[in-house]
Design a protein around this motif. Structure first.
Motif, short mmCIF file in Angstrom:
data_model
loop_
_atom_site.label_atom_id
_atom_site.label_comp_id
_atom_site.label_asym_id
_atom_site.label_seq_id
_atom_site.Cartn_x
_atom_site.Cartn_y
_atom_site.Cartn_z
N LEU A 148 36.30 -12.29 98.71
CA LEU A 148 37.71 -12.48 98.37
C LEU A 148 38.26 -11.16 97.86
CD1 LEU A 148 36.20 -15.28 98.10
CD2 LEU A 148 37.97 -15.91 96.47
N ARG A 149 39.35 -10.69 98.44
CA ARG A 149 39.96 -9.43 98.03
C ARG A 149 41.25 -9.72 97.26
NH1 ARG A 149 38.75 -9.08 103.27
NH2 ARG A 149 40.89 -8.81 104.03
N GLY A 150 41.45 -8.92 96.23
CA GLY A 150 42.59 -9.14 95.36
C GLY A 150 42.14 -9.86 94.09
N PRO A 151 42.94 -9.79 93.02
CA PRO A 151 42.52 -10.38 91.74
C PRO A 151 42.34 -11.90 91.86
CG PRO A 151 44.84 -9.74 91.68
CD PRO A 151 44.28 -9.17 92.94
N GLN A 152 41.26 -12.38 91.31
CA GLN A 152 40.96 -13.82 91.29
C GLN A 152 40.97 -14.30 89.84
OE1 GLN A 152 40.74 -15.14 94.36
NE2 GLN A 152 40.99 -13.04 95.12
N GLY A 153 41.99 -13.85 89.11
CA GLY A 153 42.02 -14.00 87.67
C GLY A 153 42.25 -15.40 87.18
N THR A 154 42.75 -16.34 88.01
CA THR A 154 43.01 -17.69 87.51
C THR A 154 41.84 -18.62 87.80
OG1 THR A 154 44.26 -18.13 89.54
CG2 THR A 154 45.50 -17.47 87.59
N LEU A 155 41.34 -18.65 89.02
CA LEU A 155 40.28 -19.60 89.36
C LEU A 155 38.89 -19.08 89.04
CD1 LEU A 155 41.52 -21.14 92.73
CD2 LEU A 155 41.66 -22.09 90.44
N PHE A 156 38.62 -17.80 89.29
CA PHE A 156 37.29 -17.27 89.06
C PHE A 156 37.20 -16.48 87.75
CE2 PHE A 156 37.20 -18.23 93.52
CZ PHE A 156 35.93 -18.71 93.73
N GLY A 157 38.28 -15.84 87.38
CA GLY A 157 38.35 -15.25 86.06
C GLY A 157 37.46 -14.05 85.86
N ARG A 158 36.28 -14.28 85.30
CA ARG A 158 35.47 -13.22 84.73
C ARG A 158 35.16 -12.12 85.74
NH1 ARG A 158 32.91 -11.56 80.52
NH2 ARG A 158 30.89 -10.54 80.65
N ASN A 159 35.60 -10.91 85.39
CA ASN A 159 35.30 -9.69 86.14
C ASN A 159 35.64 -9.81 87.62
OD1 ASN A 159 34.29 -8.67 83.72
ND2 ASN A 159 32.26 -9.47 84.13
N SER A 160 36.78 -10.39 87.90
CA SER A 160 37.26 -10.49 89.27
C SER A 160 38.58 -9.74 89.40
CB SER A 160 37.41 -11.96 89.67
OG SER A 160 36.18 -12.64 89.59
N THR A 161 38.64 -8.58 88.78
CA THR A 161 39.87 -7.79 88.76
C THR A 161 40.37 -7.48 90.15
OG1 THR A 161 38.86 -6.70 86.84
CG2 THR A 161 40.94 -5.81 87.66
N VAL A 162 39.46 -7.13 91.03
CA VAL A 162 39.87 -6.67 92.35
C VAL A 162 39.28 -7.55 93.45
CG1 VAL A 162 37.94 -5.07 92.68
CG2 VAL A 162 40.15 -4.55 93.71
N GLY A 163 38.45 -8.54 93.10
CA GLY A 163 37.89 -9.41 94.11
C GLY A 163 36.63 -10.10 93.63
N SER A 164 36.12 -10.99 94.48
CA SER A 164 34.90 -11.73 94.16
C SER A 164 34.06 -11.90 95.42
CB SER A 164 35.23 -13.13 93.59
OG SER A 164 35.84 -13.04 92.33
N ILE A 165 32.77 -11.99 95.21
CA ILE A 165 31.83 -12.31 96.29
C ILE A 165 31.14 -13.61 95.91
CG2 ILE A 165 29.71 -11.61 97.46
CD1 ILE A 165 30.56 -8.73 97.17
#
Length: 914
Positions: A148-165
């Motif tokens: 996932l690219r882009g901030p995931q600050g609401t659903l994933f939150g922790r340390n997902s400033t720029v994305g999540s794997i």
């Protein structure tokens, strides 16, 4: 700057093609849509990026997803191999911690210590993992990997400033028994095995077990070098004296200074030398559905790594024209331009075990309401040792992890809507805790030792969050999200022990040097005729002598410290269905990564009778934030045979965290001056002449250093152009810039670039309260520089065709080609530095120290034969087909540039499925 915007303008023009395609898609006969989906040659990918199962093409964020079959075809064995597959994402590995460092859209974190937080959150089965080392091997028996690219600050939150794997493992199935095996053999004596078995115990209960193992020899020609200072890890009784040697240490200053005996280097066994592989992992999952409303999935996992760890290689190309008087080429130093040769005196060790337990429980409270409880536990234990210098430095440095024990617990409670209502929502509570114990030390035989014992370092994070999507019309959907996070970090009882200049122990070689003592003096010898050098004293100690504090060690720092931070993140988005097969979306969202703390440091320059410890230097730092603006389109064309995705994003970063070596204090002492041969200098009265000596006190720190602007365009395509054919890939354009003042010292060996007269030596210089002084010529304001691992353009094309034979078998050749524009591997951007001639050492060429990587192209090929019964297959594969010379990272060791380099590998695989 103008070229950047011209590039971006071209990118926007290309994006118009995607939007034009979307407009054409609106004209498509909507009656054909269901038939198109049914008959499409493209796989319909289901993702959980919004914590619901949605079609990738209907999910209003930038996301890439790969099934295990696709990952196998692409040669992906661990998270590091995703390097070229995801737009604007690159991955390198930190050799000291064996942890991946993930860069996405120009943002990364290089602090891989227990205090460091990644910029890209890594999740297994939706559960956050703070120690991503396991991702280096756990990508086996998976349903898919989502990026996932882009901030995931609401659903994933922790340390997902720029994305999540999110790596999603395969789930047990109750409807059928199945099993599979895969054997692999390749270059460097690689042997790998994957196996899986799925057992449906009943209609409501199933078990699934999976296993993988891999062994591989080092890609290096390795030598154990007894000509370096520390010989305690080598079998000295088996070594052969010689009159000459080719190792860096044998040609170095320390060899002459202490008149050491040369020894013949010993060729290492590649099976247990640096860069080898020796790992296995096992996973057992149980799925139980006791009622129609309840389900419970439990996964237990172990990952074991007993390798030698990683190490950097030479980068001979950067110094191929360097004259001998400035250090010479690799041929001058070693007699060879071979990058893949290493000399070490400390064998590598990475003894790591990771145990994980994950639980996923769901209960349908009603037809329109579901409760979810996700829980996770992870433990990592690791011991290891790492040769930092490889003989490049006279200091002979090593890093050793005597013992580490990291425990983390994660809990997330969710309530979310189900059904087909116009309002779909999710609300939840997240709680995370990590408790770390660490005992490790650094040794520099010529400098001293530092031992850190941290019995309890605690990291806590909790958050409440909610996100809702409301269908304003059947085609238009509005999304609002909010999350409030509370973070804290605490060190309880942590101590740093030092054995430096004043240490009475035998580690500090410089403390034993009598510069006025002629080596021919009998007082310089023991009675048995051996040289009385500190090297002998050091090597008389056992290898574990400094694993615990000893006589002569003093407490440098008492690290009891606590800090906390909080942040509210939000998301506002809208998406609209232009037709049944085309969606446009846009959102504004912010992301947040918490702050951190470090060791407690005091300034020696401020010590006084009234202030005996000196002023405390604050090593803590605040969180970084980003606001992202993004618009995108996703469309299916050509009766479902082509999927296009395009998006433009703009990131505004504040207080961005950069990790670097930082000078935090400067002191001055007066020491006896000596002539060129080391003899003391006396004045006319016979008194020693004293000279002022500047000493910089530095440490590796993470700081809120700057703000930056990042914008880019990402275009992705999947196309089935003919029966059995497939073409896919992406094009990206990226523009990054540091937009605030950020003074930073030259990052690689400033003493080799700047002459001694360039640094002021008056006692009034360097005593400011800040951690830099812009008058220091080796400092520069990096405002306007590009971010690391951020090429202006990149391209990946994947092509395959399946040839069907009359007996039902098939043959599929596959080719993946990746091209990437030149990019900086550090924020220094050293080719932009304008250094006055009077401040530089004579004869220095800045190109030797460049942090810029040239544009490069890499290809991966695969040929798969699948039997008519579909039960078995055989593959031949080649990674880095053209053996392209690519630096995944680069640095400097002594006078020699170093890098982590790509290298061609190839092999055969065979798989069977029951």
């Amino acid at each position: 700057m103008m070229m950047r915007y011209k590039t971006l303008a071209a990118a926007i023009a290309l994006s118009n093609l995607a939007y034009g395609a979307a407009a054409l898609a609106q004209a498509e006969d909507t009656d054909k849509v269901e038939d198109r989906l049914d008959d499409s040659a493209l796989e319909q990918v289901i993702v959980t990026a919004t914590k619901r199962e949605t079609n990738l093409m209907d999910t209003p964020i930038a996301i890439s997803a790969f099934s295990e079959e696709t990952l196998d075809k692409l040669g992906v064995k661990n998270i590091k191999d995703l390097n070229n597959l995801v737009p604007n994402m690159s991955i390198m590995v930190d050799n000291e911690s064996s942890a991946p460092i993930i860069t996405m859209r120009g943002v990364r974190s290089t602090n891989t210590t227990e205090w460091g937080d990644p910029a890209v959150g890594v999740h297994f089965d939706g559960i956050y993992t703070p120690r991503p080392q396991g991702a280096m091997a756990l990508m086996f028996d998976i349903e898919r990997a989502e990026m996932l690219r882009g901030p995931q600050g609401t659903l994933f939150g922790r340390n997902s400033t720029v994305g999540s794997i999110n790596i999603i493992s395969a789930k047990p199935k109750t409807d059928e028994f199945e099993a599979s095996t895969r054997f692999e053999a390749g270059r460097f004596n690689q042997r790998a095995f994957k196996g899986m078995i799925n057992i449906p115990v009943s209609d409501t209960f199933a078990l699934r077990a999976a296993y993988m193992t891999e062994k591989k020899d080092s890609n290096l020609t390795g030598y154990y070098d007894p000509n370096q200072w520390d010989q305690r890890y080598l079998p000295m009784d088996e070594l052969t004296p010689t009159d000459s040697a080719v190792s860096p240490a044998a040609n170095g200053f320390e060899a002459w200074l202490f008149d050491q005996q040369y020894y013949q280097e010993v060729k290492a066994d590649p099976a247990d030398f640096y860069n080898n592989a020796n790992q296995w992992a096992a996973r057992v999952s149980a799925s139980w559905t006791p009622t129609e409303k309840a389900s419970w999935l439990v996964t237990v996992e172990r990952f074991r790594d007993d390798s030698a760890g990683g190490i950097g290689q030479r980068d001979c190309e950067r110094i191929e024209d360097r004259p001998v008087e400035m250090g010479g080429t690799c041929t001058d130093i070693w007699g060879s331009e071979d990058n893949f040769v290493a000399y070490v005196n400390v064998p590598g060790k990475n003894d790591m075990t990771m145990d994980s337990v994950r639980s996923h429980f769901t209960y349908d409270i009603s037809d329109e309401l579901q409760f979810v409880y996700n829980a996770g536990y992870q433990n990592q234990e690791r011991t290891g040792q790492y040769d930092i210098d490889q003989g490049y430095y006279a200091w002979d440095q090593m890093l050793k992890w005597v013992d580490t024990d990291y425990d983390s617990w994660s809990h997330e409670l969710q309530l979310k809507s189900t059904g087909d209502g116009r309002l779909q929502w999710i609300a939840g509570y997240f709680n995370f805790k990590e408790d770390n114990y660490m005992n490790g030390h650094y040794q520099g035989a010529m400098g001293g030792a530092s031992l850190w014992i941290q019995p309890e370092r605690v990291i806590k994070s909790e958050a409440v969050f909610g996100q809702a999507t409301y269908s304003v019309t059947e085609q238009t959907h509005l999304t609002l999200g909010l999350r409030h996070t509370e973070d804290s970090k605490e060190d309880i009882g942590g101590r740093n022990w030092g054995c430096w200049d004043a240490c009475s122990g035998p580690i500090n070689a410089w403390g034993f040097v009598d510069w006025g003592l002629p080596w021919g003096n009998p007082d310089a010898w023991f009675g048995d005729g051996t040289a009385q050098t500190p090297r002998n004293t050091l090597n008389a100690l056992p290898a574990d002598y400094y694993d615990q504090p000893r006589e002569g060690f003093v407490i440098d720092t008492q690290n009891d410290v606590y800090e906390s931070w909080s942040k509210t993140t939000w998301r506002i988005g809208i998406d609209h269905d232009l037709s049944d097969n085309t969606m446009v979306y846009g959102y504004v969202a912010n992301g947040y990564k918490g702050g951190g703390i470090g060791d407690v440091l005091y300034k020696q320059s401020t010590i006084s009778p009234e202030n005996p410890t000196g002023d405390r230097f604050d090593t803590s730092y605040d969180g970084e934030t980003v606001v992202t603006y993004e618009v995108g389109v996703k469309t299916s064309l050509l009766d479902g045979d082509m999927n296009l995705r395009a998006n433009y994003f703009y990131n505004d970063y504040k207080d961005q965290q950069f990790s670097t070596w930082t000078i935090y204090d400067v002191t001055f002492t007066y020491e006896p001056a000596r002539d060129d041969v080391g003899e003391p200098i006396f004045d006319a009265n016979g008194d020693p002449v004293l000279e002022e000596v500047r000493k910089d006190h530095g440490t590796f720190l993470t700081r809120n250093a700057a703000s930056s602007r990042i914008q880019g365009l990402e275009l992705e395509m999947e196309w089935a152009p003919w029966a059995g054919g497939h073409i896919g890939g992406y094009v990206t354009f990226l523009d990054t810039e540091i937009t605030s003042d950020y003074w930073k010292q030259w990052g690689s060996e400033p003493g080799q670039v700047f002459n001694n007269d360039a640094n002021p030596s008056d006692s009034s210089f360097g005593n400011s309260s800040d951690y830099y002084d812009p008058r220091y010529p080796s400092y520069r304001n990096l405002k306007g520089n590009e971010l690391a691992y951020s090429p202006n353009a990149s391209l990946t094309v994947n092509m395959s065709h399946t040839f069907e034979f009359r007996d039902g078998s098939s043959l599929t050749p596959f080719l993946s080609v990746h091209w990437e524009d030149d990019a900086y591997l550090d924020i220094d951007n050293r080719d932009k530095w304008v250094i006055p001639e009077e401040d530089m050492r004579e004869g220095v060429d800045i190109a030797w120290f460049t942090d810029k990587r040239d544009a490069w192209t890499m290809a991966t090929a695969n040929l798969n034969y699948t039997s008519a019964s579909q039960d078995w297959y055989a593959e031949a594969w080649v990674y880095n087909l053209t053996d392209e010379d690519v630096n995944w990272w680069q640095g400097f060791g002594g006078s020699t540039p170093m890098a982590g380099k790509a290298q061609r590998s190839y092999g055969l695989s065979f798989g069977y499925h029951w």
